[in-house]
Structure formats: structure tokens, C-alpha cells
Scaffold this active site. Structure first.
Site, PDB file in Angstrom:
ATOM      1  N   GLU A  44      32.149   1.283   7.413  1.00  0.00           N
ATOM      2  CA  GLU A  44      33.030   2.335   6.887  1.00  0.00           C
ATOM      3  C   GLU A  44      32.619   2.640   5.453  1.00  0.00           C
ATOM      4  O   GLU A  44      32.527   1.735   4.622  1.00  0.00           O
ATOM      5  CB  GLU A  44      34.508   1.937   6.915  1.00  0.00           C
ATOM      6  CG  GLU A  44      35.382   3.117   6.482  1.00  0.00           C
ATOM      7  CD  GLU A  44      36.877   2.816   6.373  1.00  0.00           C
ATOM      8  OE1 GLU A  44      37.664   3.751   6.551  1.00  0.00           O
ATOM      9  OE2 GLU A  44      37.249   1.660   6.098  1.00  0.00           O
ATOM     10  N   GLU A  69      32.804   0.371  -0.740  1.00  0.00           N
ATOM     11  CA  GLU A  69      33.700   1.055  -1.690  1.00  0.00           C
ATOM     12  C   GLU A  69      33.074   0.971  -3.074  1.00  0.00           C
ATOM     13  O   GLU A  69      32.549  -0.071  -3.459  1.00  0.00           O
ATOM     14  CB  GLU A  69      35.086   0.386  -1.647  1.00  0.00           C
ATOM     15  CG  GLU A  69      36.078   0.836  -2.694  1.00  0.00           C
ATOM     16  CD  GLU A  69      36.328   2.334  -2.701  1.00  0.00           C
ATOM     17  OE1 GLU A  69      36.694   2.908  -1.659  1.00  0.00           O
ATOM     18  OE2 GLU A  69      36.152   2.942  -3.780  1.00  0.00           O
ATOM     19  N   ASP A 118      36.355  11.981  -0.169  1.00  0.00           N
ATOM     20  CA  ASP A 118      36.719  12.896  -1.262  1.00  0.00           C
ATOM     21  C   ASP A 118      36.153  14.286  -0.968  1.00  0.00           C
ATOM     22  O   ASP A 118      34.976  14.419  -0.630  1.00  0.00           O
ATOM     23  CB  ASP A 118      36.152  12.374  -2.595  1.00  0.00           C
ATOM     24  CG  ASP A 118      36.766  11.034  -2.980  1.00  0.00           C
ATOM     25  OD1 ASP A 118      37.945  10.807  -2.653  1.00  0.00           O
ATOM     26  OD2 ASP A 118      36.070  10.210  -3.599  1.00  0.00           O
ATOM     27  N   ASP A 154      42.238  15.163   6.190  1.00  0.00           N
ATOM     28  CA  ASP A 154      43.366  16.100   6.162  1.00  0.00           C
ATOM     29  C   ASP A 154      42.915  17.437   5.583  1.00  0.00           C
ATOM     30  O   ASP A 154      43.697  18.384   5.543  1.00  0.00           O
ATOM     31  CB  ASP A 154      44.477  15.553   5.248  1.00  0.00           C
ATOM     32  CG  ASP A 154      43.966  15.410   3.812  1.00  0.00           C
ATOM     33  OD1 ASP A 154      42.943  14.733   3.623  1.00  0.00           O
ATOM     34  OD2 ASP A 154      44.572  16.001   2.904  1.00  0.00           O
ATOM     35  N   THR A 191      44.472   5.351   8.605  1.00  0.00           N
ATOM     36  CA  THR A 191      44.055   4.897   7.279  1.00  0.00           C
ATOM     37  C   THR A 191      45.270   5.056   6.360  1.00  0.00           C
ATOM     38  O   THR A 191      46.274   5.662   6.739  1.00  0.00           O
ATOM     39  CB  THR A 191      42.900   5.754   6.738  1.00  0.00           C
ATOM     40  OG1 THR A 191      43.430   6.981   6.239  1.00  0.00           O
ATOM     41  CG2 THR A 191      41.864   6.054   7.806  1.00  0.00           C
ATOM     42  N   GLU A 192      45.166   4.566   5.125  1.00  0.00           N
ATOM     43  CA  GLU A 192      46.344   4.706   4.245  1.00  0.00           C
ATOM     44  C   GLU A 192      46.594   6.180   3.887  1.00  0.00           C
ATOM     45  O   GLU A 192      47.737   6.622   3.815  1.00  0.00           O
ATOM     46  CB  GLU A 192      46.264   3.799   3.005  1.00  0.00           C
ATOM     47  CG  GLU A 192      45.075   3.940   2.122  1.00  0.00           C
ATOM     48  CD  GLU A 192      43.938   2.960   2.468  1.00  0.00           C
ATOM     49  OE1 GLU A 192      43.948   2.349   3.550  1.00  0.00           O
ATOM     50  OE2 GLU A 192      43.020   2.838   1.645  1.00  0.00           O
ATOM     51  N   TYR A 193      45.519   6.961   3.709  1.00  0.00           N
ATOM     52  CA  TYR A 193      45.708   8.397   3.436  1.00  0.00           C
ATOM     53  C   TYR A 193      46.312   9.099   4.648  1.00  0.00           C
ATOM     54  O   TYR A 193      47.147   9.980   4.514  1.00  0.00           O
ATOM     55  CB  TYR A 193      44.360   9.040   3.074  1.00  0.00           C
ATOM     56  CG  TYR A 193      44.082   9.066   1.595  1.00  0.00           C
ATOM     57  CD1 TYR A 193      44.007   7.881   0.868  1.00  0.00           C
ATOM     58  CD2 TYR A 193      43.914  10.252   0.898  1.00  0.00           C
ATOM     59  CE1 TYR A 193      43.768   7.889  -0.497  1.00  0.00           C
ATOM     60  CE2 TYR A 193      43.675  10.278  -0.463  1.00  0.00           C
ATOM     61  CZ  TYR A 193      43.597   9.085  -1.155  1.00  0.00           C
ATOM     62  OH  TYR A 193      43.359   9.097  -2.508  1.00  0.00           O
ATOM     63  N   GLU A 194      45.880   8.690   5.812  1.00  0.00           N
ATOM     64  CA  GLU A 194      46.386   9.307   7.047  1.00  0.00           C
ATOM     65  C   GLU A 194      47.888   9.052   7.203  1.00  0.00           C
ATOM     66  O   GLU A 194      48.650   9.953   7.548  1.00  0.00           O
ATOM     67  CB  GLU A 194      45.613   8.723   8.235  1.00  0.00           C
ATOM     68  CG  GLU A 194      45.911   9.366   9.559  1.00  0.00           C
ATOM     69  CD  GLU A 194      44.943   8.849  10.638  1.00  0.00           C
ATOM     70  OE1 GLU A 194      44.024   8.068  10.319  1.00  0.00           O
ATOM     71  OE2 GLU A 194      45.123   9.252  11.793  1.00  0.00           O
TER      72      GLU A 194
HETATM   73  C1  LIG Z   1      40.290   9.595  -0.648  1.00  0.00           C
HETATM   74  S1  LIG Z   1      39.932   7.909  -0.608  1.00  0.00           S
HETATM   75  C2  LIG Z   1      40.226   7.490   1.100  1.00  0.00           C
HETATM   76  C3  LIG Z   1      40.414   6.026   1.313  1.00  0.00           C
HETATM   77  C4  LIG Z   1      40.554   5.564   2.768  1.00  0.00           C
HETATM   78  N1  LIG Z   1      39.313   5.757   3.498  1.00  0.00           N
HETATM   79  C5  LIG Z   1      41.666   6.281   3.474  1.00  0.00           C
HETATM   80  O1  LIG Z   1      41.385   7.078   4.361  1.00  0.00           O
HETATM   81  O2  LIG Z   1      42.832   6.033   3.169  1.00  0.00           O
HETATM   82  C6  LIG Z   1      38.164   7.916  -0.674  1.00  0.00           C
HETATM   83  C7  LIG Z   1      37.573   6.579  -1.065  1.00  0.00           C
HETATM   84  O3  LIG Z   1      36.172   6.650  -0.917  1.00  0.00           O
HETATM   85  C8  LIG Z   1      35.546   6.062  -2.046  1.00  0.00           C
HETATM   86  N2  LIG Z   1      34.237   6.724  -2.209  1.00  0.00           N
HETATM   87  C9  LIG Z   1      34.049   8.040  -2.416  1.00  0.00           C
HETATM   88  N3  LIG Z   1      32.740   8.320  -2.539  1.00  0.00           N
HETATM   89  C10 LIG Z   1      32.080   7.138  -2.394  1.00  0.00           C
HETATM   90  C11 LIG Z   1      30.715   6.779  -2.440  1.00  0.00           C
HETATM   91  N4  LIG Z   1      29.757   7.688  -2.679  1.00  0.00           N
HETATM   92  N5  LIG Z   1      30.402   5.483  -2.245  1.00  0.00           N
HETATM   93  C12 LIG Z   1      31.363   4.554  -2.033  1.00  0.00           C
HETATM   94  N6  LIG Z   1      32.679   4.840  -1.999  1.00  0.00           N
HETATM   95  C13 LIG Z   1      33.045   6.117  -2.165  1.00  0.00           C
HETATM   96  C14 LIG Z   1      36.502   6.344  -3.180  1.00  0.00           C
HETATM   97  O4  LIG Z   1      36.320   5.455  -4.260  1.00  0.00           O
HETATM   98  C15 LIG Z   1      37.857   6.188  -2.503  1.00  0.00           C
HETATM   99  O5  LIG Z   1      38.322   4.859  -2.545  1.00  0.00           O
END
Ligand SMILES: C[S@@+](CC[C@H](N)C(=O)[O-])C[C@H]1O[C@@H](n2cnc3c(N)ncnc32)[C@H](O)[C@@H]1O
Length: 213
Positions: A44, A69, A118, A154, A191-194
């Protein structure tokens, strides 16, 4: 996600080397050796607090999971929760996905999950989106032929962008779903965002893309 940076986290996170792989470049081509079995390896990218991947790992003990992460303040909490839950088939990488080819060899992975990546909404930052063609080309290399990327978001604009990128790069897609909450897979793990966004009544989009290799 907005995170308060905490002094000293870098020093603290490296103490968790039972679950955190400290020099992942050394593992290139050796992940099966590292896990000590022949089970499939699922990655993941951007795990956040890891609700999804911990759920997967608990449900599927015969799969090796790796969660990547880049933000250490997030990852340290995820690692602590994983320890509390006694999960043994999940390891973590504190690493940026833009260098995936340094840590995984060709055909080393059986699946990649991208969850609520993101969106980077401005055109000038489109290359940072984890479904940009530059990333898809990396995934193509490290995934086995016909292995899948599973993507949930989303964000409608990111979903549309991703459909176009996968299609442009020759990935076939299946199980495309515009409302995971009502029509998604029965065994969906949130996921937590979901959990947050579907709780607000927002639709969640999902697709599975097949490696064209
Ligand atoms: C919007 S959060 C979503 C977290 C989780 N996957 C969820 O769905 O609840 C996106 C996560 O991806 C990580 N992330 C974004 N770009 C990344 C990258 N290039 N390499 C590693 N982690 C990354 C961010 O630090 C953040 O914790």
C-alpha cells in the site's frame, strides 16, 4: 493530510526496527527472503494511519503486506497500533513512492493499493499524483504481469484523471465503481479517509487496473 511536525520523531521511529524496514534498498529483489515464505506480497502506497492495511493483514495471514508512508509523525502511530494489535504479516517503509524502483525489483509485487492519494489539484503539480503515468510506469515494472493496482478515492477529478492515465498507458480496468458504499465489493475494508468521507454521505470511487505487461 495536515500533520503537526514533532521534534524528535525521526530519532524515535528508527527504534521500531522490528516492524520498520530501515534500509529498504537492501531488500531489492529479496522481499520473499525477508518474509521467509513464498506468500504473495501486497504493497500500500500512502498508508496514513493504516486502518485499511491492518484490516487486510488480519484477514489474510497468508499474504505479506508492506505499507509505505513518507510522513514519520503519521507512520510512528501506525506502527504502534500494528504492534498493539499483534499483526505479524505487515511491515512498514518510511519512504517516498517516487523512488519505488530502488526498493522493489521487476515482478516482485502481486498487488498495489492506492487509497485516497493526495489529489494535487493544480496542473503544475499533476506529476505528484500517484496515478500519474510516471508512477504507473514504475508500478508496471515492479508488479507481476496481469497483477493489479486497486485504487479508491473520494475525489472525482482525481478519479477521472486516473481513468485517463491508466487507459493512456494501456492498463485495462475492471470493477469500476462510483459508489463503493452502496455498490462496492462485499468485503470492502474502509480506510480512515473513507470512513470519514462516506460518513459525510460522499460517494467513494474505486477501480481495479490490470498491469498491461
Ligand atoms: C490523504 S492521505 C490517505 C491516507 C490513507 N491511505 C487513507 O485512505 O485514509 C494520503 C497519505 O499518503 C501519503 N503520501 C502521499 N504521497 C506519498 C508519497 N509520494 N510517498 C509516500 N507516501 C505518500 C501522505 O503522507 C498521506 O499520509
Amino acid at each position: 493530510m495536515r500533520i503537526r511536525r514533532k521534534k524528535g520523531t525521526k530519532e524515535k521511529i528508527v527504534l521500531h526496527d522490528d516492524l520498520l524496514v530501515l534500509e529498504p534498498e537492501q531488500m531489492l529483489g529479496k522481499w520473499h527472503e525477508f518474509f521467509g515464505n513464498d506468500y504473495p506480497i501486497y504493497l500500500e502506497v500512502g498508508t496514513g494511519f493504516g486502518q485499511f492495511i491492518r484490516g487486510q493483514a488480519k484477514k489474510n495471514p497468508k499474504i505479506n503486506y508492506i505499507a509505505l508512508e513518507k510522513i514519520e509523525e503519521v507512520l510512528i502511530k501506525t506502527i504502534m497500533t500494528t504492534k498493539e494489535e499483534g499483526i505479524t504479516n505487515l511491515r512498514f517503509l518510511w519512504f517516498n513512492a517516487n523512488q519505488l524502483e530502488l526498493i522493489f525489483a521487476e515482478n516482485e509485487l502481486d498487488k498495489i493499493y492506492l487509497n485516497f492519494s493526495d489529489p494535487w489539484p493544480k496542473n503544475k503539480t499533476a506529476k505528484r499524483r500517484l496515478t500519474h503515468s510516471n508512477f504507473l510506469n514504475k508500478y508496471q515494472e515492479i508488479l507481476k504481469p496481469r497483477a493489479k493496482v486497486e485504487f479508491k478515492t473520494d475525489n472525482q477529478l482525481l478519479f477521472e484523471f486516473s481513468l485517463n492515465e491508466f487507459s493512456k498507458e494501456g492498463w485495462k480496468m475492471e470493477n469500476i465503481c462510483l459508489d463503493v458504499g452502496n455498490r462496492g465489493p462485499e468485503d470492502n475494508i474502509q480506510t480512515e479517509y473513507e470512513t470519514k468521507f462516506s460518513g459525510l454521505g460522499m460517494p467513494i470511487y474505486r477501480l481495479e487496473a490490470i498491469n498491461p505487461k
